[in-house]
Write a protein that holds these residues in place. Structure first.
Motif, PDB file in Angstrom:
ATOM      1  N   PRO A  97       0.911  -1.397  -0.221  1.00  0.00           N
ATOM      2  CA  PRO A  97      -0.203  -0.253   0.080  1.00  0.00           C
ATOM      3  C   PRO A  97       0.685   1.280   0.118  1.00  0.00           C
ATOM      4  O   PRO A  97       1.004   1.685   0.938  1.00  0.00           O
ATOM      5  N   LEU A  98       1.500   1.699  -1.186  1.00  0.00           N
ATOM      6  CA  LEU A  98       2.083   3.059  -0.777  1.00  0.00           C
ATOM      7  C   LEU A  98       1.998   4.175  -1.798  1.00  0.00           C
ATOM      8  O   LEU A  98       2.185   4.667  -2.114  1.00  0.00           O
ATOM      9  N   SER A  99       1.086   3.672  -2.774  1.00  0.00           N
ATOM     10  CA  SER A  99      -0.053   5.129  -3.227  1.00  0.00           C
ATOM     11  C   SER A  99      -1.331   4.448  -3.303  1.00  0.00           C
ATOM     12  O   SER A  99      -1.868   3.400  -3.078  1.00  0.00           O
ATOM     13  N   GLN A 100      -1.806   6.008  -4.515  1.00  0.00           N
ATOM     14  CA  GLN A 100      -3.609   5.682  -4.072  1.00  0.00           C
ATOM     15  C   GLN A 100      -3.893   4.540  -5.028  1.00  0.00           C
ATOM     16  O   GLN A 100      -4.704   3.898  -4.169  1.00  0.00           O
TER      17      GLN A 100
ATOM     18  N   MET B  45      -7.228  -3.446 -14.577  1.00  0.00           N
ATOM     19  CA  MET B  45      -5.735  -4.078 -15.113  1.00  0.00           C
ATOM     20  C   MET B  45      -4.847  -2.773 -15.791  1.00  0.00           C
ATOM     21  O   MET B  45      -3.782  -2.181 -14.486  1.00  0.00           O
ATOM     22  N   PHE B  46      -5.635  -1.339 -15.943  1.00  0.00           N
ATOM     23  CA  PHE B  46      -4.785  -0.296 -15.998  1.00  0.00           C
ATOM     24  C   PHE B  46      -4.690   0.296 -14.484  1.00  0.00           C
ATOM     25  O   PHE B  46      -3.551   0.501 -13.951  1.00  0.00           O
TER      26      PHE B  46
ATOM     27  N   ALA C   2      -0.142   0.652 -10.386  1.00  0.00           N
ATOM     28  CA  ALA C   2       0.333   0.223  -8.959  1.00  0.00           C
ATOM     29  C   ALA C   2       1.854  -0.025  -8.851  1.00  0.00           C
ATOM     30  O   ALA C   2       2.699  -0.075  -8.328  1.00  0.00           O
ATOM     31  N   CYS C   3       2.063  -1.192  -9.606  1.00  0.00           N
ATOM     32  CA  CYS C   3       3.028  -2.309  -9.735  1.00  0.00           C
ATOM     33  C   CYS C   3       3.976  -1.371 -10.271  1.00  0.00           C
ATOM     34  O   CYS C   3       4.923  -1.438  -9.953  1.00  0.00           O
ATOM     35  N   GLU C   4       3.778  -0.196 -11.208  1.00  0.00           N
ATOM     36  CA  GLU C   4       5.067   0.377 -11.606  1.00  0.00           C
ATOM     37  C   GLU C   4       5.385   1.509 -10.796  1.00  0.00           C
ATOM     38  O   GLU C   4       6.633   1.786 -10.235  1.00  0.00           O
TER      39      GLU C   4
END
Length: 250
Positions: free
Chosen positions: A125-128, A186-187, A192-194
């Protein structure tokens, strides 16, 4: 009007256009893996029939007409000069069969997705952006190339009612009632992975989103995912594709 369009219902043709558009958009973002990975969609109607990409074609070559119509076993039920990938449909048919709401299943091998799938702690959980997949994220351990029918039961058990899945050491999967929603899921998961990999590569201490916020998102998982707005973004995506190359509609 193409020969295929003359043979199918208006609802199936619209689904073919949307699914071909999804393939083209994945290619546009560079998320394709040559001819590998797949996006499948269930055709409206009582009988379980599905559309999937012709094996051997690049995603940028997929059109509404060359999508292959198959049954749950992957048998072609409409004349086509193209075959499908049995390993790919093994995953998709498992999800379609187990989840009546999973009308579209999208599976990719993106660099960022595969990289995060190898991490012991997976998506963090690093980003919105990460909050949306984390509101209903499943994991499935790697079992080799997906040719074993026995893996189906384990995969769908791991997926449960979730719409986001990380296939360990393999890639990403999303599912939804519409092509538009499956793509948007998926987007967001890919983004989030990037973001996570960029943050981790900085070498700086990372600040995670507080647990109460994450818990609140998880408690509202169904509302969050259903309101993700795939239908809002999709018309713009179609307009973009029409400007780039409208041949997906043929």
């Amino acid at each position: 009007m193409s020969k295929v369009q003359q043979q199918v219902s208006a609802a199936e043709w619209q689904l073919r256009v949307d699914l071909a558009a999804c393939y083209r958009t994945v290619a546009h973002y560079g998320w394709d893996d040559l001819i590998f990975t797949h996006i499948s969609a269930r055709i409206p109607g009582a009988e379980p029939q599905f559309l999937i990409n012709p094996y051997g074609m690049l995603f940028e070559e997929v059109t509404a007409s060359n999508l292959v119509k198959v049954d749950l076993e992957g048998n072609k039920i409409m004349d086509s000069e193209h075959d499908i990938n049995p390993a790919g449909f093994n995953i998709h048919s498992a999800v379609h069969e187990a989840r009546e709401d999973a009308h579209c299943v999208l599976h990719l091998h993106t660099n960022a997705g595969v990289a995060v799938s190898t991490l012991e702690n997976g998506l963090q959980p690093l980003s919105q952006q990460s909050l949306f997949p984390l509101s209903g994220l499943a994991y499935h351990d790697y079992e080799g190339i997906a040719l074993n029918p026995d893996e189906k039961a384990r995969l769908v058990a791991d997926l449960g009612s979730h719409n986001f899945m990380i296939l360990r050491n393999h890639g990403l999967l999303t599912c939804a009632e519409t092509v538009a929603d499956a793509f948007l899921f998926m987007f967001v998961l890919q983004r989030a992975c990037e973001i996570q990999l960029l943050a981790q590569s900085s070498g700086q201490p990372l600040k995670t989103i507080p647990k109460p916020i994450l818990a609140g998102i998880k408690a509202q998982a169904s509302e969050v995912t259903k309101a993700a707005g795939g239908g809002l973004a999709w018309p713009g995506i179609l307009r973009k594709l029409d400007r780039i190359d409208p041949s997906f509609r043929h």
